[in-house]
Design an enzyme around this catalytic site. Structure first.
Site, PDB file in Angstrom:
ATOM      1  N   ASP A 199       0.833  -1.205   0.000  1.00 44.92           N
ATOM      2  CA  ASP A 199       0.000   0.000   0.000  1.00 44.92           C
ATOM      3  C   ASP A 199       0.872   1.262   0.000  1.00 44.92           C
ATOM      4  O   ASP A 199       1.998   1.248   0.486  1.00 44.92           O
ATOM      5  CB  ASP A 199      -0.880  -0.029   1.262  1.00 44.92           C
ATOM      6  CG  ASP A 199      -2.046   0.941   1.153  1.00 44.92           C
ATOM      7  OD1 ASP A 199      -2.276   1.498   0.064  1.00 44.92           O
ATOM      8  OD2 ASP A 199      -2.720   1.146   2.178  1.00 44.92           O
ATOM      9  N   HIS A 248       2.648   3.541  -8.953  1.00 47.92           N
ATOM     10  CA  HIS A 248       2.457   2.114  -9.243  1.00 47.92           C
ATOM     11  C   HIS A 248       3.668   1.549  -9.999  1.00 47.92           C
ATOM     12  O   HIS A 248       4.080   0.415  -9.772  1.00 47.92           O
ATOM     13  CB  HIS A 248       1.183   1.910 -10.062  1.00 47.92           C
ATOM     14  CG  HIS A 248      -0.074   2.245  -9.302  1.00 47.92           C
ATOM     15  ND1 HIS A 248      -0.289   1.833  -8.013  1.00 47.92           N
ATOM     16  CD2 HIS A 248      -1.185   2.970  -9.645  1.00 47.92           C
ATOM     17  CE1 HIS A 248      -1.471   2.270  -7.593  1.00 47.92           C
ATOM     18  NE2 HIS A 248      -2.026   2.977  -8.557  1.00 47.92           N
ATOM     19  N   LEU A 301      11.061 -20.326  -4.570  1.00 50.08           N
ATOM     20  CA  LEU A 301      10.104 -19.411  -3.938  1.00 50.08           C
ATOM     21  C   LEU A 301       8.785 -19.513  -4.691  1.00 50.08           C
ATOM     22  O   LEU A 301       8.769 -19.507  -5.924  1.00 50.08           O
ATOM     23  CB  LEU A 301      10.613 -17.967  -4.015  1.00 50.08           C
ATOM     24  CG  LEU A 301       9.639 -16.887  -3.514  1.00 50.08           C
ATOM     25  CD1 LEU A 301       9.662 -16.793  -1.987  1.00 50.08           C
ATOM     26  CD2 LEU A 301       9.963 -15.511  -4.096  1.00 50.08           C
TER      27      LEU A 301
HETATM   28  C1  FPP Z   1      -1.814   0.338  -3.304  1.00 50.50           C
HETATM   29  O1  FPP Z   1      -1.406   1.669  -3.429  1.00 50.50           O
HETATM   30  C2  FPP Z   1      -1.363  -0.491  -4.388  1.00 50.50           C
HETATM   31  C3  FPP Z   1      -2.152  -1.085  -5.345  1.00 50.50           C
HETATM   32  C4  FPP Z   1      -3.606  -0.937  -5.414  1.00 50.50           C
HETATM   33  C5  FPP Z   1      -1.612  -1.910  -6.402  1.00 50.50           C
HETATM   34  C6  FPP Z   1      -0.326  -2.592  -6.124  1.00 50.50           C
HETATM   35  C7  FPP Z   1       0.400  -2.648  -7.379  1.00 50.50           C
HETATM   36  C8  FPP Z   1       1.723  -2.595  -7.528  1.00 50.50           C
HETATM   37  C9  FPP Z   1       2.689  -2.559  -6.425  1.00 50.50           C
HETATM   38  C10 FPP Z   1       2.230  -2.556  -8.906  1.00 50.50           C
HETATM   39  C11 FPP Z   1       2.983  -3.770  -9.318  1.00 50.50           C
HETATM   40  C12 FPP Z   1       2.426  -5.090  -9.123  1.00 50.50           C
HETATM   41  C13 FPP Z   1       1.581  -5.844  -9.886  1.00 50.50           C
HETATM   42  C14 FPP Z   1       1.823  -7.293  -9.945  1.00 50.50           C
HETATM   43  C15 FPP Z   1       0.391  -5.339 -10.607  1.00 50.50           C
HETATM   44  P1  FPP Z   1      -2.508   2.788  -3.454  1.00 50.50           P
HETATM   45  O2  FPP Z   1      -2.740   3.182  -4.849  1.00 50.50           O
HETATM   46  O3  FPP Z   1      -3.722   2.315  -2.728  1.00 50.50           O
HETATM   47  O4  FPP Z   1      -1.794   3.920  -2.653  1.00 50.50           O
HETATM   48  P2  FPP Z   1      -2.493   5.054  -1.769  1.00 50.50           P
HETATM   49  O5  FPP Z   1      -3.235   4.322  -0.675  1.00 50.50           O
HETATM   50  O6  FPP Z   1      -1.338   5.820  -1.257  1.00 50.50           O
HETATM   51  O7  FPP Z   1      -3.390   5.831  -2.675  1.00 50.50           O
END
Ligand code: FPP
Length: 258
Positions: free
Chosen positions: A33, A50, A144
């Site tokens: 997150d 992202h 893994l």
């Molecule tokens: C949360 O950050 C993250 C996500 C919803 C997506 C996680 C995705 C990645 C780490 C990209 C790479 C991985 C793959 C396999 C797709 P957020 O957008 O909720 O952050 P915020 O809470 O600060 O807005």
């Protein structure tokens, strides 16, 4: 049996040093997150967060291999993430596709087995195909297990398990925890020992809600793109200091250790 931490002061070790704990969790799960907040803090668009999150994922997979973690489950896209703006959903799908196009060969060479938990319903056919191919191509690797929770929701998983149990005509008296376990997406995998959440939110967010019943939780304020190898090391050291009780008393644990 549970070896205690040798360096009780949580000294920050250099990346070159071996992890100072003999108790590495077998299964680590991560709620990645904070990509959006990382981007905002750097004056960048959310999608750059992202993209940086994807780069960090590669580093953390490598660190897990090095530290001897056997299973890493990552929360890549939840069933609730479909509520995000279409442009952001599109960017997340593109990032996953890039990971599948660019990283699978490298993961394979490093002995990583890619698995998917969640449903492919509603996912673009091309992406579905790439996910299936990656899982199939790497299925015999044993170093893994990288378990990607994509289009995943814990409640959805339980609803689907119950439906399948009913469809299979399982008699009520045979419905036990072990049977429900087998019907979950995680099937044969052990429960996560440690669930890490980055960016400080104190929520489970529908992630492994059945499997996490006795997991240890570790929450750090660090945003996912900054959660590096040393941060992971700190989380593993914190885990090694926890006393897992599974409902037992301290006395029972101590006598089982002696
Ligand atoms: C949360 O950050 C993250 C996500 C919803 C997506 C996680 C995705 C990645 C780490 C990209 C790479 C991985 C793959 C396999 C797709 P957020 O957008 O909720 O952050 P915020 O809470 O600060 O807005």
């Amino acid at each position: 049996m549970f070896s205690r931490l040798r360096d009780k002061n949580l000294r920050v070790q250099t990346p070159e040093e071996p992890l100072v704990t003999e108790r590495v969790p077998r299964h680590v799960a991560i709620i990645m997150d904070g990509n959006g907040r990382w981007a905002k803090a750097h004056g960048m668009p959310r999608n750059e967060g992202h993209r940086q999150g994807k780069e960090n994922l590669r580093r953390i997979v490598e660190a897990c291999v090095e530290f001897g973690v056997q299973i890493l489950t990552i929360y890549a896209f939840s069933t609730e993430n479909w509520n995000r703006p279409p442009a952001e959903i599109g960017a997340l799908m593109t990032i996953l596709e890039l990971v599948l196009d660019q990283e699978v060969e490298k993961l394979h060479k490093n002995g990583v087995q890619v698995r998917h938990i969640g449903t492919l319903e509603g996912v673009a056919p091309r992406l579905q195909e790439k996910i299936r191919l990656a899982c199939d191509y790497t299925r015999n690797n044993t170093r893994l297990i990288l378990n990607v929770a994509f289009n995943y929701g814990g409640r959805d998983e339980i609803v689907r398990a119950v439906r399948h149990i009913i469809e299979d005509g399982v008699p009520a008296q045979e419905v036990m925890e072990a049977l429900i376990n087998r019907y979950l997406f995680t099937g044969d995998l052990p429960d996560p020992d440690l669930i890490i959440r980055t960016s400080g939110e104190l929520r489970v967010s529908n992630f492994l809600i059945w499997q996490g019943a006795y997991s240890e939780y570790y929450v750090t304020p660090t945003y996912w793109p900054d959660f590096d190898k040393d941060e992971l090391r700190k989380a593993l050291i914190a885990y090694s200091m926890r006393k897992r009780r599974f409902g037992r008393t301290d006395e029972q644990i101590e006598s089982s250790e002696s």
